[in-house]
Design an enzyme around this catalytic site. Structure first.
Site, PDB file in Angstrom:
ATOM      1  N   ALA A 179     -39.568   7.511  -3.241  1.00  0.00           N
ATOM      2  CA  ALA A 179     -40.070   6.609  -4.294  1.00  0.00           C
ATOM      3  C   ALA A 179     -41.545   5.906  -3.658  1.00  0.00           C
ATOM      4  CB  ALA A 179     -39.069   5.588  -4.486  1.00  0.00           C
ATOM      5  N   PRO A 180     -42.415   5.725  -4.498  1.00  0.00           N
ATOM      6  CA  PRO A 180     -43.670   4.571  -3.998  1.00  0.00           C
ATOM      7  C   PRO A 180     -43.018   3.279  -4.082  1.00  0.00           C
ATOM      8  CG  PRO A 180     -44.041   6.098  -6.231  1.00  0.00           C
ATOM      9  CD  PRO A 180     -42.584   6.486  -5.964  1.00  0.00           C
ATOM     10  N   GLY A 181     -43.750   2.651  -3.068  1.00  0.00           N
ATOM     11  CA  GLY A 181     -43.322   1.256  -3.038  1.00  0.00           C
ATOM     12  C   GLY A 181     -42.812   1.019  -1.703  1.00  0.00           C
ATOM     13  N   VAL A 182     -41.992  -0.101  -1.563  1.00  0.00           N
ATOM     14  CA  VAL A 182     -41.482  -0.625  -0.200  1.00  0.00           C
ATOM     15  C   VAL A 182     -39.956   0.064  -0.067  1.00  0.00           C
ATOM     16  CG1 VAL A 182     -40.600  -2.541   1.209  1.00  0.00           C
ATOM     17  CG2 VAL A 182     -42.633  -2.631  -0.664  1.00  0.00           C
ATOM     18  N   ARG A 183     -39.985   0.744   0.907  1.00  0.00           N
ATOM     19  CA  ARG A 183     -38.543   1.370   1.084  1.00  0.00           C
ATOM     20  C   ARG A 183     -37.407   0.423   1.215  1.00  0.00           C
ATOM     21  NH1 ARG A 183     -39.977   6.433   5.032  1.00  0.00           N
ATOM     22  NH2 ARG A 183     -41.631   7.382   3.656  1.00  0.00           N
ATOM     23  N   GLY A 184     -36.146   0.945   0.637  1.00  0.00           N
ATOM     24  CA  GLY A 184     -35.304   0.072   0.708  1.00  0.00           C
ATOM     25  C   GLY A 184     -34.425  -0.167   2.156  1.00  0.00           C
ATOM     26  N   MET A 185     -33.885  -1.229   2.377  1.00  0.00           N
ATOM     27  CA  MET A 185     -33.102  -1.473   3.441  1.00  0.00           C
ATOM     28  C   MET A 185     -31.666  -0.961   3.332  1.00  0.00           C
ATOM     29  SD  MET A 185     -34.339  -5.211   4.889  1.00  0.00           S
ATOM     30  CE  MET A 185     -34.774  -6.267   3.378  1.00  0.00           C
TER      31      MET A 185
ATOM     32  N   LYS B 147     -30.649   7.330  -6.062  1.00  0.00           N
ATOM     33  CA  LYS B 147     -30.410   6.194  -4.872  1.00  0.00           C
ATOM     34  C   LYS B 147     -29.423   6.772  -4.206  1.00  0.00           C
ATOM     35  CE  LYS B 147     -32.805   2.384  -7.211  1.00  0.00           C
ATOM     36  NZ  LYS B 147     -32.530   0.831  -7.384  1.00  0.00           N
TER      37      LYS B 147
ATOM     38  N   ASP C 200     -29.781   0.607 -16.545  1.00  0.00           N
ATOM     39  CA  ASP C 200     -28.254   1.231 -16.263  1.00  0.00           C
ATOM     40  C   ASP C 200     -28.281   2.363 -15.123  1.00  0.00           C
ATOM     41  OD1 ASP C 200     -25.832   1.886 -17.184  1.00  0.00           O
ATOM     42  OD2 ASP C 200     -26.556   3.152 -18.728  1.00  0.00           O
TER      43      ASP C 200
END
Ligand SMILES: Nc1ncnc2c1ncn2[C@@H]1O[C@H](COP(=O)(O)OP(=O)(O)OP(=O)(O)O)[C@@H](O)[C@H]1O
Ligand SMILES: [Mg+2]
Length: 412
Positions: free
Chosen positions: A153-159, A174, A209
């Site tokens: 996913a573009p953007g900041v990677r999740g922690m 996700k 959702d």
């Protein structure tokens, strides 16, 4: 109704007004959600159509009712495809509606909102499971077309989450990572619980959702190599290879949006102002529904095609009434952050609204604009007031259309 007629007079295209065959049609079924009832249909004429949604509500103030019979009023008239799509958004609770043939109803709604996937419309009218089936079918068809591949996913990677997307399907996936960043003190079970909480709760048009899938299996050549390598690295207990297949033991899917941090870097000043206003409104509306997002950073919100700001990162969500909003003790100043001598203890649910600014915005100019739009969000008393309203059982209405679109103020 008088105001509704006046609004139609002003906004309906001439081709429809002047058409000999101009007609209004409404579905028999009434769509109910929260305190609203919605009549749904369209206005046609001269070969054109506009969708039509008529939200009906009880009169706000009981003392205005005669003979104790609650009076109804038309709250607004919605005829633009965007306004109507927002009513049926994936970020709202499902409608309660009695439909004899769901397939016909969804087919009709799709003619009013051609951009909306059938799966979302089935869910919107309460057939969530069938919506999921439709979504999965459409997803498989899109994957098979091979227009694009799954990418990170573009953007900041999740922690906490590893997130990948199939852009042509406007879908994010996700996966709960095996190990979380040390800054996070949640567990995989808590993450699932939080996603479940949001699923059951009124999402007030501000929380996306999710669908939950087990053993999602797809051929490995549908993945960009770096995306697959990333998933195998950060979530080996969930993502595995079986021959040429990738098996994902558990994942959530969500509608793909433009992360707000990315959107703000690309938009013009006018769009920036609109989206900053909506970002604050999103936080306020979630709060009105007793949800505190926990992590209010820009990267945790997305912007939809209609420019609406929607929250999507649920691992720190909690009920607003569980939060402890506090002011920073006067004597402490900034010392507690800089490790000075002055200190005071902080509990796990303590939240300091005065400190939100730097967390939300690295850019001071944006913060200034945001503070002008939403000064209350930085005041302890604002948050405590909302908590009190919820505890007292006062329902804070959140309308799926702008307050300025409502007729009621004009009438009172
Ligand atoms: N619905 C969505 N649409 C577009 N991008 C998304 C969506 N959901 C997540 N993302 C992207 O994936 C990133 C990580 O997702 P998310 O915030 O849910 O994970 P997280 O691990 O809980 O994050 P954090 O580290 O903030 O707790 C987001 O910052 C965003 O860039
Ligand atoms: Mg996040």
């Amino acid at each position: 109704t008088r105001l509704g007629a006046a609004l139609l007079n002003k906004t309906l295209p001439d081709t429809i007004w002047q058409a000999r065959d101009a007609a209004i049609e409404l579905l028999h079924s009434v769509f109910y959600r929260n305190k609203g009832a919605y009549l749904v249909g369209r206005i046609t004429g001269g070969g054109e159509q506009v969708p039509l949604v008529l939200p009906v509500r009880h009169q706000e103030h009981a003392e205005q009712n005669t003979e104790g019979v609650p009076r109804l009023h038309l709250d607004t008239v919605l005829i633009t495809p965007d306004d109507v799509a927002i009513i049926f958004s994936f970020s709202r609770a499902y409608f309660q509606v009695d439909v004899a043939v769901p397939n016909e109803c969804v087919g009709y709604l799709q003619r009013l909102m051609p951009h909306k996937p059938a799966g979302e419309l089935y869910a919107a009218i309460g057939f969530f499971k069938h919506g999921k089936t439709e979504f999965f079918r459409a997803l498989n068809q899109q994957v098979a077309k091979r227009e694009d591949v799954f990418i990170i996913a573009p953007g900041v990677r999740g922690m906490v989450m590893a997130v990948f997307v199939l852009p042509s399907a406007r879908t994010v996936f996700k996966i709960i990572k095996d190990e979380f960043d040390p800054a996070k003190d949640v567990t995989p079970d808590i993450v699932r619980e939080k996603y479940h909480l949001v699923k059951r709760h009124d999402r007030v048009g501000r929380m996306a959702d999710t669908q939950e899938f087990s053993n999602f299996t797809v051929h490995n050549d549908h993945f960009a190599p770096e995306c697959l390598a990333h998933l195998l690295e950060v979530a080996p207990s969930t993502v595995s290879l079986k021959g040429e297949k990738v098996v994902i033991k558990h994942c959530y899917t969500e509608r793909m949006m433009t992360p707000l941090n990315i959107y703000l870097e690309q938009c013009d000043d006018e769009a920036q102002l609109a989206v900053l206003k909506d970002y604050g409104d999103a936080i306020k509306q979630m709060a009105a529904a007793n949800i505190f997002p926990g992590d209010m950073l820009l990267k945790n919100f997305g912007v939809t095609r209609q420019g609406r700001v929607i929250f999507y990162d649920y691992d720190e969500v909690c009920y607003l009434t569980e939060c402890h909003f506090r002011a920073i003790p006067a004597s402490s100043g900034d010392d507690y952050l800089s490790g000075g001598n002055e200190s005071f203890s902080i509990g796990p649910n303590d939240i300091f609204p005065e400190e939100f600014g730097p967390f939300m915005f690295a850019n001071p100019e944006r913060l200034r604009v945001f503070k002008q739009l939403h000064p209350e969000l930085f005041e302890v008393s604002y948050w405590q007031g909302l908590q009190q309203a919820i505890v007292d059982g006062r329902i804070i209405d959140v309308y799926p259309y702008g307050n300025e679109q409502r007729f009621v103020d004009a009438e009172q």
